[in-house]
Write an enzyme that holds these catalytic residues in place. Structure first.
Site, mmCIF file in Angstrom:
data_model
loop_
_atom_site.group_PDB
_atom_site.id
_atom_site.type_symbol
_atom_site.label_atom_id
_atom_site.label_comp_id
_atom_site.label_asym_id
_atom_site.label_seq_id
_atom_site.Cartn_x
_atom_site.Cartn_y
_atom_site.Cartn_z
ATOM 1 N N CYS A 259 -19.372 2.274 8.513
ATOM 2 C CA CYS A 259 -18.631 1.623 9.592
ATOM 3 C C CYS A 259 -17.371 2.439 9.780
ATOM 4 C CB CYS A 259 -18.301 0.185 9.193
ATOM 5 S SG CYS A 259 -17.189 -0.633 10.366
ATOM 6 N N CYS B 190 -16.354 -9.062 5.779
ATOM 7 C CA CYS B 190 -15.725 -7.785 5.436
ATOM 8 C C CYS B 190 -14.442 -8.022 4.652
ATOM 9 C CB CYS B 190 -15.441 -7.009 6.719
ATOM 10 S SG CYS B 190 -14.649 -5.420 6.402
ATOM 11 N N CYS C 299 0.830 -1.211 0.000
ATOM 12 C CA CYS C 299 0.000 0.000 0.000
ATOM 13 C C CYS C 299 0.869 1.268 0.000
ATOM 14 C CB CYS C 299 -0.923 -0.012 1.221
ATOM 15 S SG CYS C 299 -2.044 1.398 1.248
ATOM 16 N N ARG D 130 -17.996 -2.442 17.781
ATOM 17 C CA ARG D 130 -17.244 -3.689 17.565
ATOM 18 C C ARG D 130 -15.924 -3.690 18.319
ATOM 19 N NH1 ARG D 130 -17.608 -3.702 12.359
ATOM 20 N NH2 ARG D 130 -19.683 -4.545 12.667
ATOM 21 N N CYS E 184 0.378 4.941 6.877
ATOM 22 C CA CYS E 184 -0.261 4.784 8.192
ATOM 23 C C CYS E 184 0.715 4.078 9.154
ATOM 24 C CB CYS E 184 -1.547 3.980 8.057
ATOM 25 S SG CYS E 184 -2.588 4.566 6.701
ATOM 26 N N CYS F 89 0.384 0.380 10.300
ATOM 27 C CA CYS F 89 -0.055 -0.676 9.386
ATOM 28 C C CYS F 89 1.058 -1.495 8.737
ATOM 29 C CB CYS F 89 -0.925 -0.058 8.293
ATOM 30 S SG CYS F 89 -1.648 -1.337 7.243
ATOM 31 N N CYS G 244 -19.420 -6.149 3.625
ATOM 32 C CA CYS G 244 -18.730 -4.902 3.951
ATOM 33 C C CYS G 244 -17.404 -4.906 3.194
ATOM 34 C CB CYS G 244 -18.487 -4.858 5.463
ATOM 35 S SG CYS G 244 -17.503 -3.447 6.005
#
Ligand code: SAM
Ligand code: DTB
Ligand code: SF4
Length: 320
Positions: free
Chosen positions: A191, A99, A55, A263, A59, A62, A131
């Site tokens: 979400c 998801c 990616c 969640r 972040c 991550c 999702c």
């Protein structure tokens, strides 16, 4: 032009709630929870990374960012059939929501997005809630997902506006809010939640929850993650989250967003059953279910089912 509606919650109100002693806060959260979710049911959601690693975003938490040297490399996108097989297995084990995550900065029109649309249709054909979390999305892309039957789009604010730049430099907090608006305008449920344990202050935690609670309408689903520190990321050496902090976050989220499904997300593997139970008492009514989150591990299914049974909690029935 009409003036924008006043925000429902101001900074001081949220901070005062967050600063309440834990037991009275829990009492209040439980009261709100029972008034809106009298069923005491926990929704099981299964995650699958359909495009892992590589990616371009930075972040700090991550493992899938290409900016950091972690044990997660860039992989090819999964086939639709592989994804449907995983979704079928998740359903057999008791999940009602599936998801799918992609390590993308944003959605781009083309064969990869077409494939995600097919995945959504396949998951819906199994009778599961679908999702996806694909990074930034514009309104027409969101519309295509909605037309495929997508129920929810996950896009976390992760932290406060003030703290955002210290965690992510390749996009802004406003980029995040824009995607949430695009998703909402396309008629998909939202979400959105965040992470604790990244070195944020109590004010950052409160402000993140306040931004979520002031969205109109509020998110239908709010994941609260405890940082899973991953070797090679800038946050690898963060100390573990105090479970009481997670309980407090969940309680405040529950009180501010009474109807949302809150969640208890990443980080359960390093928590005791007792700590997880407190999170469920504080208002969490959903967990990620299955041995893997996206790239890191999660408790195994049989231990989780035993935990829920011992705790006297039912699981949400499939929507047939
Ligand atoms: N690329 C998309 C995006 O960022 O929106 C979707 C996938 S991304 C991995 C989804 C969310 O997972 C992040 O927003 C973050 O809240 C959470 N996450 C990622 N790594 C994490 C970690 N190490 N610990 C806890 N939560 C994490
Ligand atoms: C969310 O809030 N947490 C999930 C889901 N939404 C996509 C992801 C957690 C990822 C944890 C790190 C990993 O397994 O890569
Ligand atoms: Fe990419 Fe999402 Fe990971 Fe950020 S959280 S690096 S956008 S996969």
């Amino acid at each position: 032009m009409t003036a924008p509606a006043a925000a429902r919650f101001d900074k001081a109100t949220v901070r005062a709630l967050y600063d309440r002693p834990l037991l009275p806060l829990l009492d209040e959260a439980r009261k709100v929870h029972l008034a809106h979710h009298p069923d005491n049911e926990v929704q099981l959601c299964t995650l699958l990374s359909v495009k892992t690693g590589g990616c371009p975003e930075d972040c700090s938490y991550c493992p899938q960012s290409s900016k950091y040297d972690t044990n997660v490399g860039a992989e090819k996108m999964l086939d639709v059939n592989q994804v449907i097989a995983s979704a079928r297995r998740a359903k057999e084990l008791g999940s009602t929501r599936f998801c799918m995550g992609a390590a993308w900065r944003e959605v781009k029109e083309g064969p990869a997005f077409d494939r995600v649309v097919e995945m959504v249709k396949g998951v819906k054909d199994l009778g599961l809630e679908a999702c996806v979390t694909l990074g930034m999305v514009n309104e027409s892309q969101a519309k295509r997902l909605a037309d495929a039957g997508l129920d929810a789009y996950n896009h976390n604010l992760d932290t406060s506006r003030e703290n955002y730049k210290s965690i992510i430099r390749t996009r802004t907090f406003d980029d995040r809010l824009r995607t949430l608006a695009n998703v909402r305008n396309a008629g998909i449920t939202v979400c959105s939640g965040g992470i604790i344990g990244m070195g944020e202050t109590d004010d950052d935690r409160c402000e993140m929850l306040r931004t979520l609670a002031n969205l109109e309408p509020q998110p239908e689903s709010v994941p609260i993650n405890a940082l899973v520190p991953v070797e090679g990321t800038p946050l690898a050496d963060r100390p573990p989250v105090d479970p009481f902090d997670l309980v407090r976050m969940i309680a405040v989220a529950r009180i501010l967003m009474p109807k949302a499904r809150v969640r208890l997300s990443a980080g359960r593997e390093s928590m005791t059953r007792e700590a997880q139970m407190l999170c469920l008492m504080a208002g969490a009514n959903s967990i990620f279910f299955g041995e893997k989150l996206l790239t890191t591990s999660n408790p195994n299914e049989s231990d989780d089912l035993a935990f829920l049974r011992d705790a006297g909690l039912g699981t949400m029935a499939p929507n047939v």
